[in-house]
Design an enzyme around this catalytic site. Structure first.
Site, PDB file in Angstrom:
ATOM      1  N   TYR B 116       0.846  -1.185   0.000  1.00 42.15           N
ATOM      2  CA  TYR B 116       0.000   0.000   0.000  1.00 42.15           C
ATOM      3  C   TYR B 116       0.886   1.240   0.000  1.00 42.15           C
ATOM      4  O   TYR B 116       2.065   1.183   0.335  1.00 42.15           O
ATOM      5  CB  TYR B 116      -0.938   0.008   1.222  1.00 42.15           C
ATOM      6  CG  TYR B 116      -0.213   0.189   2.547  1.00 42.15           C
ATOM      7  CD1 TYR B 116       0.270  -0.914   3.244  1.00 42.15           C
ATOM      8  CD2 TYR B 116      -0.005   1.463   3.069  1.00 42.15           C
ATOM      9  CE1 TYR B 116       0.937  -0.759   4.438  1.00 42.15           C
ATOM     10  CE2 TYR B 116       0.664   1.625   4.276  1.00 42.15           C
ATOM     11  CZ  TYR B 116       1.138   0.514   4.962  1.00 42.15           C
ATOM     12  OH  TYR B 116       1.807   0.671   6.146  1.00 42.15           O
ATOM     13  N   CYS B 117       0.281   2.369  -0.422  1.00 41.23           N
ATOM     14  CA  CYS B 117       0.966   3.651  -0.242  1.00 41.23           C
ATOM     15  C   CYS B 117      -0.085   4.682   0.130  1.00 41.23           C
ATOM     16  O   CYS B 117      -0.894   4.421   1.024  1.00 41.23           O
ATOM     17  CB  CYS B 117       1.842   4.025  -1.433  1.00 41.23           C
ATOM     18  SG  CYS B 117       1.061   4.077  -3.049  1.00 41.23           S
ATOM     19  N   ASN B 118      -0.118   5.813  -0.582  1.00 37.14           N
ATOM     20  CA  ASN B 118      -0.959   6.902  -0.105  1.00 37.14           C
ATOM     21  C   ASN B 118      -2.342   6.960  -0.726  1.00 37.14           C
ATOM     22  O   ASN B 118      -2.892   8.039  -0.900  1.00 37.14           O
ATOM     23  CB  ASN B 118      -0.250   8.238  -0.333  1.00 37.14           C
ATOM     24  CG  ASN B 118       0.180   8.837   0.990  1.00 37.14           C
ATOM     25  OD1 ASN B 118      -0.407   8.516   2.027  1.00 37.14           O
ATOM     26  ND2 ASN B 118       1.191   9.677   0.966  1.00 37.14           N
ATOM     27  N   CYS B 122      -1.868   7.211  -5.736  1.00 38.05           N
ATOM     28  CA  CYS B 122      -0.458   6.881  -5.559  1.00 38.05           C
ATOM     29  C   CYS B 122      -0.117   5.575  -6.282  1.00 38.05           C
ATOM     30  O   CYS B 122      -0.650   4.523  -5.957  1.00 38.05           O
ATOM     31  CB  CYS B 122      -0.169   6.751  -4.070  1.00 38.05           C
ATOM     32  SG  CYS B 122       1.416   6.013  -3.720  1.00 38.05           S
TER      33      CYS B 122
END
Lengths: 144, 162
Positions: B116-118, B122
């Site tokens: 996961y990121c933002n 993202c």
């Protein structure tokens, strides 16, 4: 004069049809990846991204194929024109919201910024309008 | 020749036909998406699509985390230390080349990874996922809602540097 007009009309038709057959085919081959790109626009509830990703490529493919095949030109051009208008609105919303995303227009590996995609969609919209407007002049009369 | 209403009707019919074909071809995917059953473990096979990180929903991330999947945080180290998913390993996309060997030593390639990121805007977790698949990881998922969706759902957040 009429001859060059007819030639450019058919070029517009083939170009528009070819672009959408290509765009539809690339996306139809990898629907989950396209769904991820649709999700990146942050416009739809999660599951609806899959619904759009499953259907849009086939609509593009079908309308593009009709243009290539010289069939149902006016409705196909109208449909692609409306779709392009929709894409332009969506891309403007991406720019307005400052999202840094890949447009996803031609599948996962194309790597086009929203601004480039916007320019391309304006050209495609112009092609669709040209085909729609020139149809009655250059197309052979419809059968019964 | 053809009046606008007729043309409009034909255009709608073309759209409907295209959409129907699309739904017919992808009915399982759409059905799974709407019932929240997307990317069940059995779906990971040697098909071309499986060589891409598979998207997962929040509900499935919770299940996967409970069954031993490894959350991987693709954001930079500063954001990671401000808050991350419980048990997440920090592997920022920009440092992936340098840190991949260490990551492989720490995490077996047969483990399920949830990257996961933002959030939706993202792309880092997806790009990192491609690298991890290339590095031999067999089950790589991407949680596109990312840290924001996890935090906003009121789920537990861990703080602190790696």
């Amino acid at each position: 004069m009429k001859r060059s007009g007819r030639l450019s009309y058919h070029l517009c038709r083939l170009l528009l049809g070819g672009v959408f057959v290509w765009a539809g085919a690339v996306k139809a081959l990898d629907v989950p990846a396209f769904a991820g790109q649709v999700a990146a626009y942050r416009l739809l509830p999660y599951a609806w991204n899959y619904a759009v990703a499953s259907t849009l490529p086939y609509v593009e493919l079908l309308a593009g194929a009709l243009l290539l095949a010289n069939q149902r030109l006016k409705p196909a051009a109208l449909l692609l024109g409306v779709l392009n208008g929709l894409f332009i609105v969506v891309l403007l919303s991406v720019l307005a919201r400052g999202l840094q995303i890949d447009c996803g227009c031609f599948g996962p590996d194309a790597g086009t910024t929203p601004l480039q995609a916007l320019g391309r969609d304006v050209v495609l919209l112009a092609l669709a309008v040209a085909v729609y407007r020139q149809h009655d002049r250059y197309a052979p009369p419809a059968g019964p | 020749m053809s009046p606008l209403p007729r043309t409009l009707l034909d255009a709608i019919l073309i759209a409907a036909l295209g959409a129907t074909i699309g739904l017919a071809v992808n009915h399982r995917l759409v059905g799974d998406a709407f019932s929240g059953r997307l990317a069940a473990p059995a779906a990971v096979a040697a098909t071309p699509a499986a060589r891409l990180p598979q998207p997962v929903l929040l509900a499935e991330v919770r299940e996967l985390a409970a069954t031993g999947a490894v959350p991987v945080d693709a954001r930079d180290a500063a954001l990671y230390s401000e808050g991350h998913l419980p048990g997440a390993i920090s592997l920022p996309l920009g440092e992936a080349d340098a840190r991949l060997a260490g990551f492989r030593a720490q995490v077996d390639v047969r483990r399920t990874l949830v990257l996961y990121c933002n959030g939706y805007g993202c792309p880092d977790s997806f790009d990192l996922g491609l690298q991890l698949i290339k590095a031999g990881y067999q089950d790589v998922r991407v949680f596109e809602g990312g840290f924001p969706e996890w935090r906003d759902a009121g789920l537990p957040v861990e703080k602190g540097a790696r």
